[in-house]
Design an enzyme around this catalytic site. Structure first.
Site, PDB file in Angstrom:
ATOM      1  N   ASP A  40     -12.028  86.813  32.910  1.00 30.68           N
ATOM      2  CA  ASP A  40     -12.459  86.419  31.571  1.00 30.68           C
ATOM      3  C   ASP A  40     -13.912  85.960  31.660  1.00 30.68           C
ATOM      4  O   ASP A  40     -14.331  85.366  32.665  1.00 30.68           O
ATOM      5  CB  ASP A  40     -11.587  85.281  31.028  1.00 30.68           C
ATOM      6  N   GLU A  42     -17.340  84.146  29.496  1.00 41.26           N
ATOM      7  CA  GLU A  42     -17.931  83.476  28.341  1.00 41.26           C
ATOM      8  C   GLU A  42     -19.369  83.980  28.247  1.00 41.26           C
ATOM      9  O   GLU A  42     -20.045  84.150  29.273  1.00 41.26           O
ATOM     10  CB  GLU A  42     -17.893  81.953  28.506  1.00 41.26           C
ATOM     11  N   HIS A 182     -11.322  78.765  25.633  1.00 41.20           N
ATOM     12  CA  HIS A 182     -12.649  79.395  25.669  1.00 41.20           C
ATOM     13  C   HIS A 182     -13.462  78.966  26.879  1.00 41.20           C
ATOM     14  O   HIS A 182     -14.698  78.976  26.834  1.00 41.20           O
ATOM     15  CB  HIS A 182     -13.431  79.139  24.377  1.00 41.20           C
ATOM     16  N   ASP A 187      -8.854  80.588  30.465  1.00 39.24           N
ATOM     17  CA  ASP A 187      -8.412  81.771  29.714  1.00 39.24           C
ATOM     18  C   ASP A 187      -7.853  82.844  30.658  1.00 39.24           C
ATOM     19  O   ASP A 187      -6.894  83.550  30.318  1.00 39.24           O
ATOM     20  CB  ASP A 187      -9.570  82.348  28.905  1.00 39.24           C
TER      21      ASP A 187
END
Length: 604
Positions: A40, A42, A182, A187
């Site tokens: 994942d 960001e 987030h 995540d």
């Protein structure tokens, strides 16, 4: 001091009961043996190409329900993090100021993920960012297989399970121990639980391999998946497969470079056509015929479809249902639409799989050459031209030389027929030039619909003439022997006689090539020539053979006869008409707006 990526190793169990399902089908790669790297990201925005940067990478490595390791690092984006992104993720400019740049973080992640199947929730986003920055760094992207849990969930989850397929909703539905927030590692951990939850649910539906998981669709029934054992006895080799019912009737014939893999896909989700699902439901046996080469498999498929006419095959079932245009041999020759070729020394154009296309081609020829169109028998008067009849409407329109009423002598009529024969067999320029001039005149008068009619007629003629010339060229050769060096390093050899594939083989490593080819020719099928220009096989089979013979890397071992096509033949005109047809297919009709984006207008 720059922050280093954190990598944790361990053998602790993930909180999932998926590991208890040990009865995996050995077709494909069992899920218990696959190492997944769930990742994942960001980022500062939604598009790497638009300038958005990665601010955090989190990943979890699992296999068979066991946690193998974790990876986490903040990434310095070298730009301000937008305020709304900072509020969403909790990642601030101060937190990433000492973090490693993407040039350091990406290689560390790729090393961690090496040899894994990448998993992400909305994988195009995360994998797209990673690939983009790999390209920016001039770093080759590893050949990762990718699994998207969001896409898979949309095929599995119903409204009763979760209101939507967002990660937060799915994590709650599957009872994940981690709540998505987030942040990349959190995540990724939640995505692991979602992945295991999806696997557990699909295991009860017969999905036990990576291939089945990647292609799963709810449109494939459980009963359909339970028949996957029918593929077990098939080899990983090129060939033809036949689905049969409980009375041994052939339901469907197909071909593949890998029989076992292709047939297995009918019982997972690679094959979701409703009628094929119906066929699989009826089938009780799948027979495989292993072939030496892919070309032999394609040819056998055509022959078996023509022989058995399986009801679930839509194409190639009736190769005998074709049409030809015939230039007759009689005192006053004419063009005639016929269903078969006779050994009568006449000239033929075709075959046409569609009568409508044949009629367009016939109209193009009649537009150019004013020979008679009536089917009456007209005797040639020994003393001069035929006479004694009333001319037809076409004669009054100057579209027929009208031999029936003596308006033309035999020599003049024969000269026109010679031009027509030359157009059919060697040089189509007269038809092309005449119809192009007519189209130009109609376009100048803005009669575009009429011009379009002539365009379609010309295209039908050019394609038919090119096809006939190519087929006839190979048909005239009693034997063509050719070889090609295949991807596996071996030589594939084919013997073609009068346009029909008579033998196929692959030279074994270390074998004497000349001796192998000699033996193959001696054991090849005896083929007698067909009537006229027709190949001793279906036109579709001969076209497949031609495509192989014309492919790169072909070496002609021996040619008995002359394999030549006219230099000024119809093939040189094909490119223009194919381009026009392709452009027409790409247009979206005004009446069909399915391919157009919706139009939003402000309220008044």
């Amino acid at each position: 001091m720059a922050q280093e990526p954190r990598v944790h190793s361990g053998v602790q169990r993930a909180t999932s009961t998926w590991e208890s399902q040990r009865s995996f089908d050995e077709l494909g790669r069992p899920l218990r043996d696959i190492t997944f790297c769930v990742v994942d990201l960001e980022t500062t925005g939604g598009s790497a190409e638009g300038g958005s940067m990665i601010t955090e990478i989190g990943a979890v490595k699992v296999r068979g329900g066991e946690l193998l390791g974790e990876f986490q690092t903040l990434v310095n984006p070298r730009a301000e993090i937008p305020a709304f992104i900072a509020v969403l993720t909790g990642i601030t400019n101060g937190m990433v100021s000492d973090a490693p740049p993407i040039e350091s973080a990406l290689p560390a992640f790729l090393e961690f993920a090496a040899g894994c199947v990448l998993v992400a929730h909305n994988a195009p986003f995360d994998v797209g960012f990673l690939r983009y920055f790999a390209e920016q760094q001039g770093r080759p992207w590893p050949t990762f297989e990718v699994l998207d849990t969001a896409r898979l969930a949309r095929r599995v989850i119903t409204r009763d399970d979760a209101p939507n397929c967002k990660l937060s909703s799915l994590a709650k539905a599957f009872g994940s121990a981690t709540t998505p927030n987030h942040r990349a590692l959190q995540d990724a951990r939640a995505t692991v639980d979602v992945l295991h939850g999806l696997m557990e649910r699909l295991g009860g539906l017969g999905v036990h391999t990576l291939e089945e998981l990647q292609t799963f669709s709810s449109r494939v029934s459980t009963a359909q998946r339970r028949k996957r054992h029918l593929a077990e006895a098939l080899p990983h080799a090129p060939g033809v497969y036949l689905f049969r019912d409980d009375r041994a009737r052939v339901l469907y014939v197909g071909t593949s470079r890998d029989l076992r893999t292709r047939v297995r896909s009918y019982f997972t989700a690679s094959e979701t056509r409703s009628r094929i699902g119906e066929m699989v439901g009826i089938a009780t046996v799948v027979d495989g015929i292993e072939c030496a080469t892919a070309l032999e498999a394609e040819v056998r498929e055509l022959r078996l479809i023509a022989e058995h006419k399986p009801r679930y095959n839509r194409r190639s079932r009736f190769p005998e249902k074709v049409h030809f245009i015939k230039l007759t041999r009689e005192p006053w020759p004419r063009l005639s639409l016929v269903r078969r070729v006779l050994d009568d020394d006449a000239d033929y154009l075709g075959p046409f799989s569609s009568k409508k296309t044949a009629e367009k081609c016939l109209a193009a020829l009649h537009d150019t050459f004013p020979i008679r169109q009536c089917s009456d028998r007209i005797a040639r008067d020994p003393g001069g031209p035929a006479g004694g009849r009333t001319p037809c409407v076409l004669a009054e329109m100057d579209r027929c030389l009208s031999p029936c009423d003596g308006s033309v002598d035999a020599a003049t009529y024969a000269a026109v027929v010679r031009q027509l024969r030359d157009t059919l067999l060697r040089r189509p320029d007269e038809v092309v030039e005449a119809i192009n001039a007519r189209m130009a005149a109609l376009a100048d008068d803005e009669r575009f619909e009429e011009a379009g009619v002539h365009r379609d007629r010309l295209a039908a003629f050019v394609r038919a003439a090119a096809r006939t010339q190519r087929l006839a060229a190979l048909t005239r050769c009693p034997e063509v022997v050719a070889a090609r060096h295949e991807d596996d390093g071996r030589w594939a050899v084919h013997v073609v006689r009068h346009g029909r594939l008579a033998a196929a083989g692959v030279i074994p490593p270390g074998a004497d090539a000349h001796a192998f080819v000699t033996t193959l020719r001696q054991s090849a099928e005896t083929v007698r020539p067909g009537p006229g220009p027709v190949p001793a096989a279906s036109a579709e089979e001969t076209e497949k053979v031609l495509r192989w013979l014309e492919s790169p890397g072909i070496r002609l071992v021996d040619v008995d006869g002359e394999w030549t096509c006219p230099v000024a033949g119809a093939t040189r005109h094909l490119a223009v008409h194919d381009a026009v047809n392709q452009s027409r297919l790409s247009l979206v009709p005004f009446a069909d707006r399915r391919g157009l984006a919706p139009v939003h207008r402000p309220a008044r």
